[in-house]
Scaffold this active site. Structure first.
Site, PDB file in Angstrom:
ATOM      1  N   ASP A   1      17.950 -29.942 -25.559  1.00  0.00           N
ATOM      2  CA  ASP A   1      18.760 -28.748 -25.080  1.00  0.00           C
ATOM      3  C   ASP A   1      19.795 -28.301 -26.080  1.00  0.00           C
ATOM      4  OD1 ASP A   1      20.738 -30.682 -25.452  1.00  0.00           O
ATOM      5  OD2 ASP A   1      21.629 -30.430 -23.449  1.00  0.00           O
TER       6      ASP A   1
ATOM      7  N   ASP B   1      23.690 -27.676 -27.171  1.00  0.00           N
ATOM      8  CA  ASP B   1      25.106 -27.980 -26.411  1.00  0.00           C
ATOM      9  C   ASP B   1      26.093 -27.112 -27.260  1.00  0.00           C
ATOM     10  OD1 ASP B   1      24.356 -30.140 -24.730  1.00  0.00           O
ATOM     11  OD2 ASP B   1      23.496 -30.863 -26.748  1.00  0.00           O
TER      12      ASP B   1
ATOM     13  N   ASP C   1      23.643 -26.127 -22.553  1.00  0.00           N
ATOM     14  CA  ASP C   1      24.921 -26.749 -21.844  1.00  0.00           C
ATOM     15  C   ASP C   1      26.096 -25.842 -22.633  1.00  0.00           C
ATOM     16  OD1 ASP C   1      23.748 -28.408 -20.362  1.00  0.00           O
ATOM     17  OD2 ASP C   1      23.992 -30.194 -21.578  1.00  0.00           O
TER      18      ASP C   1
END
Ligand code: CTP
Ligand code: MN
Ligand code: MN
Length: 507
Positions: A324, A326, A431
């Protein structure tokens, strides 16, 4: 300056060699920045005075002398040299001043502080001579490490223990794998591991077996087991934890696809995880992370000028890919960041950039439990676990992710709703975390990872310092007060730890 001829010997090549007066000092002059002619001159000078000056670097060298290079640069060069494990003698990294002083004195002078190059990372050494800290937050763990075969094996066992909800066993294997990541050499025998902490009996047994036979029967059996394989796939679905994956496995589910066909009830998060499964299982590249960063930057600045955006997680540690992306979001003026996230999300949604998002407006419960008293200012913490819809560069060479994954996914991401869109896109997990500036340093430290490094920082704080650390604050339980910090360096100082840069937190 000339040495009497009778003290010279001639070897077969016809080269003259001066008698070596100081056999315990073997010098190598680094040519970098010194230049070849000066190096040749200094070599002749040293030899004429009875010094052993080697032409090329090898394990016999004891003194590396350089001119105009920093310790870091010399260490970097050294790291590119042949295997270091045979070097049992201490290796001195010295400035030219030591050499000229020695020439002046016509003997190797004692090494003083001013002669030594300061090396920022671990000096060249053998694991046997070095003390390895039992806390990962006291070790430097670069991204590239030795011993991958051993580490991968231990990580399989750690993961498998987690699949059996044996947290203690899992942590023991993780600690063992992590300590190997910090070793500067290829482990070739158990002897190389003498004095290395964090290696439990079970881990040692596995290492021993791999060193001897190349494989561990236990690891092989785990890798071949259906349960491990299925749980690995199911837990890789966004929103699926071990408990759920285990229940599904016992109910006969084998692939994420079957979750849809079997009509199981899924949470909104899991449903998005299954729908975008193929995209999300392709690693996010650094270029994609940068592209997402540009989008998020545009979004936050559109909502509130002056907002600061910081890339954290694995990419901040130097990883080239991640599962992902962040981000930390803050504003230099305390309080301005309040209520920011819903607006950012709305902006992103209005641009059709979000495939999924779940906002969490108050995650300070954990902070209250961790610290001895509640902290009201922490109630403003906001974060969002999302899936972005990232446009891929216009066709020609089609992105492997967008095409293959798109077709296999029910909702046909490639081409979106109309299938007539000229560009492909990829689903990317993102995120977003909003923090007040007063907590920024703690959030940065907490969200940079690695997960094991974070766990070890908290263990160190609690066990060694009677302090509680989380992503919001550091609390000193003896003084009964919070220790503020405006940089990661200050937090390390509060904790009595040497500063470890993000690139060496890959524990
Ligand atoms: N983190 C956290 N709370 C969460 C999720 C993550 O504090 N609910 C922290 C983790 O401790 C980690 C960091 O955020 O230090 C990044 O987590 P994650 O994205 O899961 O891992 P990465 O190290 O970025 O690895 P990857 O590149 O695979 O994303
Ligand atoms: Mn990450
Ligand atoms: Mn993350």
């Amino acid at each position: 300056m000339m040495v009497p001829l009778k003290r010279r010997k001639r070897d077969v090549s016809g080269e003259t060699h001066d008698a070596i007066k100081y056999p315990h000092v073997v010098i190598f002059l680094l040519e970098r920045r010194m230049g070849s002619s000066r190096r040749a001159f200094l070599t002749r000078l040293g030899r004429s005075k009875g010094f052993h000056v080697e032409e090329s670097f090898s394990t016999v060298v004891t003194h590396v002398v350089s001119e105009g290079n920093s310790g870091g640069e010399v260490q970097e060069w050294l790291d590119t040299q042949a295997p270091r494990r045979q070097t049992h003698r201490p290796l001195h990294l010295l400035d030219i001043s030591w050499f000229t002083d020695s020439m002046g004195a016509s003997r190797p002078v004692d090494i003083e502080d001013r002669h030594m190059l300061e090396v920022p990372t671990l000096p060249i050494c053998d694991a046997r001579e070095q003390t390895v800290s039992p806390y990962a937050c006291q070790r430097r763990t670069p991204l590239q490490h030795h011993n991958s075969i051993l580490i991968d094996a231990l990580e399989v066992l750690a993961e498998n223990a987690q699949f059996h909800e044996s947290e203690g066993r899992s942590l023991a294997f993780r600690k063992a794998g992590s300590v190997l990541k910090a070793l500067p050499l290829d482990v070739q025998s158990m002897e190389d591991l003498r004095g290395v902490p964090c290696l439990g009996e079970h881990s040692q047994r596995v290492i021993k077996e791999i060193l001897k036979y190349g494989v561990s029967r236990e690891v092989k059996a785990v890798l071949e087991s259906e349960r491990y394989q299925v749980l690995k796939v199911l837990t890789s679905v966004f929103g699926v934890g071990v408990k759920t994956a285990d229940r599904w496995f016992r109910e006969g589910v084998r692939t994420p696809g079957e979750l849809v066909t079997s009509g199981r009830r899924l949470t909104r998060e899991q449903e998005a995880g299954v729908r975008h499964y193929k995209h999300l299982s392709i690693p996010v590249t650094r270029a994609e992370a940068r592209a997402i960063e540009r989008i998020v930057k545009e979004a936050v600045l559109a909502v509130l000028p002056g907002v600061q955006l910081t890339l954290t997680g694995g990419f901040r540690r130097g990883k080239q890919t991640g599962h992902d992306v962040d981000f930390l979001i803050t504003h230099p003026e305390e309080g301005k960041e309040e209520g920011l996230l819903p607006k950012v999300i709305s902006w992103l949604e209005s641009q059709d950039l979000l495939l999924y998002n779940k906002m969490n407006e108050n995650s300070y419960g954990e902070a209250k439990e961790l610290h001895s008293r509640p902290v009201s200012s922490m109630d403003r913490f906001e974060r969002c676990f999302s899936i972005f819809r990232l446009d891929q560069p216009a066709s020609g060479t089609q992105q492997p992710g967008a095409s293959s994954a798109g077709e296999a996914q029910g909702s046909a991401p490639l081409g979106g709703q109309g299938a007539c869109e000229p560009r492909g896109w990829k689903a990317v997990r993102v995120d977003l975390v909003v923090t007040p500036i007063s907590q920024f340093a703690f959030a940065l430290l907490g969200w940079t990872g690695s997960q094991h490094f974070e766990r070890e920082l908290r263990r160190w704080a609690g066990q060694e310092k009677q302090m509680s650390l989380n992503s919001h604050a550091l609390f000193d339980r003896r003084q009964k007060k919070f220790l503020p910090a405006s940089s990661e360096e200050e937090i390390f100082t509060h904790l009595g730890l040497d500063y470890i840069p993000p690139s060496e937190r890959n524990a």
